[in-house]
Design a protein around this motif. Structure first.
Motif, PDB file in Angstrom:
ATOM      1  N   GLN A   1      -3.314  54.593  20.860  1.00 52.05           N
ATOM      2  CA  GLN A   1      -2.258  54.770  21.849  1.00 52.05           C
ATOM      3  C   GLN A   1      -2.815  55.237  23.184  1.00 52.05           C
ATOM      4  OE1 GLN A   1      -0.132  57.151  18.901  1.00 52.05           O
ATOM      5  NE2 GLN A   1       1.734  56.158  19.605  1.00 52.05           N
ATOM      6  N   SER A   2      -3.757  56.154  23.158  1.00 54.65           N
ATOM      7  CA  SER A   2      -4.294  56.680  24.410  1.00 54.65           C
ATOM      8  C   SER A   2      -4.936  55.582  25.238  1.00 54.65           C
ATOM      9  CB  SER A   2      -5.315  57.783  24.113  1.00 54.65           C
ATOM     10  OG  SER A   2      -4.708  58.875  23.477  1.00 54.65           O
ATOM     11  N   LEU A   3      -5.808  54.803  24.611  1.00 52.04           N
ATOM     12  CA  LEU A   3      -6.459  53.716  25.321  1.00 52.04           C
ATOM     13  C   LEU A   3      -5.441  52.677  25.757  1.00 52.04           C
ATOM     14  CD1 LEU A   3      -8.834  51.911  26.209  1.00 52.04           C
ATOM     15  CD2 LEU A   3      -8.979  51.108  23.839  1.00 52.04           C
TER      16      LEU A   3
ATOM     17  N   LEU B   1      -4.089  51.844  29.613  1.00 56.29           N
ATOM     18  CA  LEU B   1      -4.480  50.527  30.089  1.00 56.29           C
ATOM     19  C   LEU B   1      -3.260  49.712  30.513  1.00 56.29           C
ATOM     20  CD1 LEU B   1      -7.171  49.002  30.376  1.00 56.29           C
ATOM     21  CD2 LEU B   1      -6.753  48.006  28.121  1.00 56.29           C
ATOM     22  N   ALA B   2      -2.180  49.804  29.738  1.00 54.72           N
ATOM     23  CA  ALA B   2      -0.952  49.072  30.066  1.00 54.72           C
ATOM     24  C   ALA B   2      -0.382  49.526  31.406  1.00 54.72           C
ATOM     25  CB  ALA B   2       0.086  49.262  28.960  1.00 54.72           C
TER      26      ALA B   2
ATOM     27  N   PHE C   1     -11.597  45.528  36.626  1.00 55.83           N
ATOM     28  CA  PHE C   1     -10.533  46.253  35.921  1.00 55.83           C
ATOM     29  C   PHE C   1     -10.943  46.524  34.481  1.00 55.83           C
ATOM     30  CE2 PHE C   1      -6.792  46.298  33.194  1.00 55.83           C
ATOM     31  CZ  PHE C   1      -6.012  47.267  33.789  1.00 55.83           C
ATOM     32  N   LEU C   2     -11.536  45.540  33.834  1.00 54.01           N
ATOM     33  CA  LEU C   2     -11.979  45.702  32.456  1.00 54.01           C
ATOM     34  C   LEU C   2     -13.097  46.733  32.347  1.00 54.01           C
ATOM     35  CD1 LEU C   2     -11.971  41.936  31.461  1.00 54.01           C
ATOM     36  CD2 LEU C   2     -10.447  43.688  30.525  1.00 54.01           C
ATOM     37  N   VAL C   3     -14.012  46.699  33.293  1.00 54.97           N
ATOM     38  CA  VAL C   3     -15.111  47.673  33.291  1.00 54.97           C
ATOM     39  C   VAL C   3     -14.551  49.087  33.420  1.00 54.97           C
ATOM     40  CG1 VAL C   3     -17.086  48.530  34.612  1.00 54.97           C
ATOM     41  CG2 VAL C   3     -16.852  46.072  34.161  1.00 54.97           C
TER      42      VAL C   3
ATOM     43  N   TRP D   1      -7.589  40.118  24.333  1.00 51.53           N
ATOM     44  CA  TRP D   1      -7.802  41.543  24.042  1.00 51.53           C
ATOM     45  C   TRP D   1      -6.878  42.409  24.891  1.00 51.53           C
ATOM     46  CZ3 TRP D   1      -9.345  45.617  27.161  1.00 51.53           C
ATOM     47  CH2 TRP D   1      -9.674  46.804  26.498  1.00 51.53           C
ATOM     48  N   LEU D   2      -6.791  42.089  26.170  1.00 48.42           N
ATOM     49  CA  LEU D   2      -5.971  42.886  27.078  1.00 48.42           C
ATOM     50  C   LEU D   2      -4.497  42.773  26.714  1.00 48.42           C
ATOM     51  CD1 LEU D   2      -6.354  44.716  29.513  1.00 48.42           C
ATOM     52  CD2 LEU D   2      -6.125  42.711  30.988  1.00 48.42           C
ATOM     53  N   ALA D   3      -4.038  41.556  26.405  1.00 48.44           N
ATOM     54  CA  ALA D   3      -2.631  41.349  26.061  1.00 48.44           C
ATOM     55  C   ALA D   3      -2.252  42.103  24.800  1.00 48.44           C
ATOM     56  CB  ALA D   3      -2.351  39.854  25.893  1.00 48.44           C
TER      57      ALA D   3
END
Length: 210
Positions: free
Chosen positions: A7-9, A13-14, A39-41, A144-146
């Motif tokens: 949840q934290s990550l 990120l969301a 952004f990913l980095v 992964w991001l989605a």
């Protein structure tokens, strides 16, 4: 209000992803593959934040190393930008529906986003005891991001309801945020916005009194 590692990550990120587009000015910091890569980095910061409240039995150093290596290995293409922008719009809409206390509509949208992203529960053991992941690193950055960001908001909605989803009440801002206050009364995304609105209200009262 405490979040698990996932949840934290995912939640942080969301929120960051949604706020790459300023709804007031229309400025977009995810306009190119290079900006998405950056952004990913920078998403590693959310892993580090999670590690700050280390839980016994979880290998945070390994989690950070896996995350860093994965991010660096991903190619970012123009089609990834299109997918992520569509994702960002959906996640923003979840916050707007939550603000209107339309929990079922928000849940339905999250379900649809999970379907689109192909979220599939799987057992991972790369950094600690067996645990669940819903995203596949092999499917690339957009997947992964989605999946990661959607799962984060799914957890918030299930555990805390719509009250924790916030959109800054400051008209020049309107950023999304998660309300972690005890009484669920946070109206602004930051102290800076709260102070700016307080000063503006004070000046308005002074003009009225004059």
């Amino acid at each position: 209000m405490n979040f698990t590692y996932y949840q934290s990550l995912s939640v942080g990120l969301a929120v960051d992803l949604i706020n790459t587009l300023c709804p007031v000015k229309g400025t977009d910091s995810l306009a190119t593959p290079e900006e998405l890569k950056q952004f990913l980095v920078e998403s590693e910061n959310h892993v580090l934040d999670s590690a700050a409240g280390k839980k016994e039995g979880f290998d945070w150093d390994a989690a950070i190393a896996v995350h860093r290596d994965t991010i660096q290995s991903w190619p970012v293409r123009s089609e990834d930008i299109e997918i992520v922008r569509s994702l960002r719009k959906s996640l923003r809409t979840v916050f707007e529906l939550a603000r209107e206390q339309k929990a079922q509509d928000a849940a339905a949208l999250l379900n649809e986003q999970l379907r689109i992203s192909g979220a599939t529960p799987r057992i991972s053991w790369l950094h600690g005891p067996y645990h669940l992941h819903f995203e596949s690193e092999e499917d690339g950055c957009a997947h992964w991001l989605a999946t990661t960001t959607t799962m984060g908001l799914v957890f918030v909605l299930i555990e805390f309801g719509t009250e924790r989803f916030g959109i800054c009440a400051s008209a020049p801002c309107q950023k999304a945020f998660i309300d972690t206050s005890k009484n669920k009364s946070k109206r602004y995304c930051s102290e800076a916005c709260a102070h700016r609105e307080s000063v503006a209200a004070f000046r308005k009262r002074r003009r009225t009194e004059s």
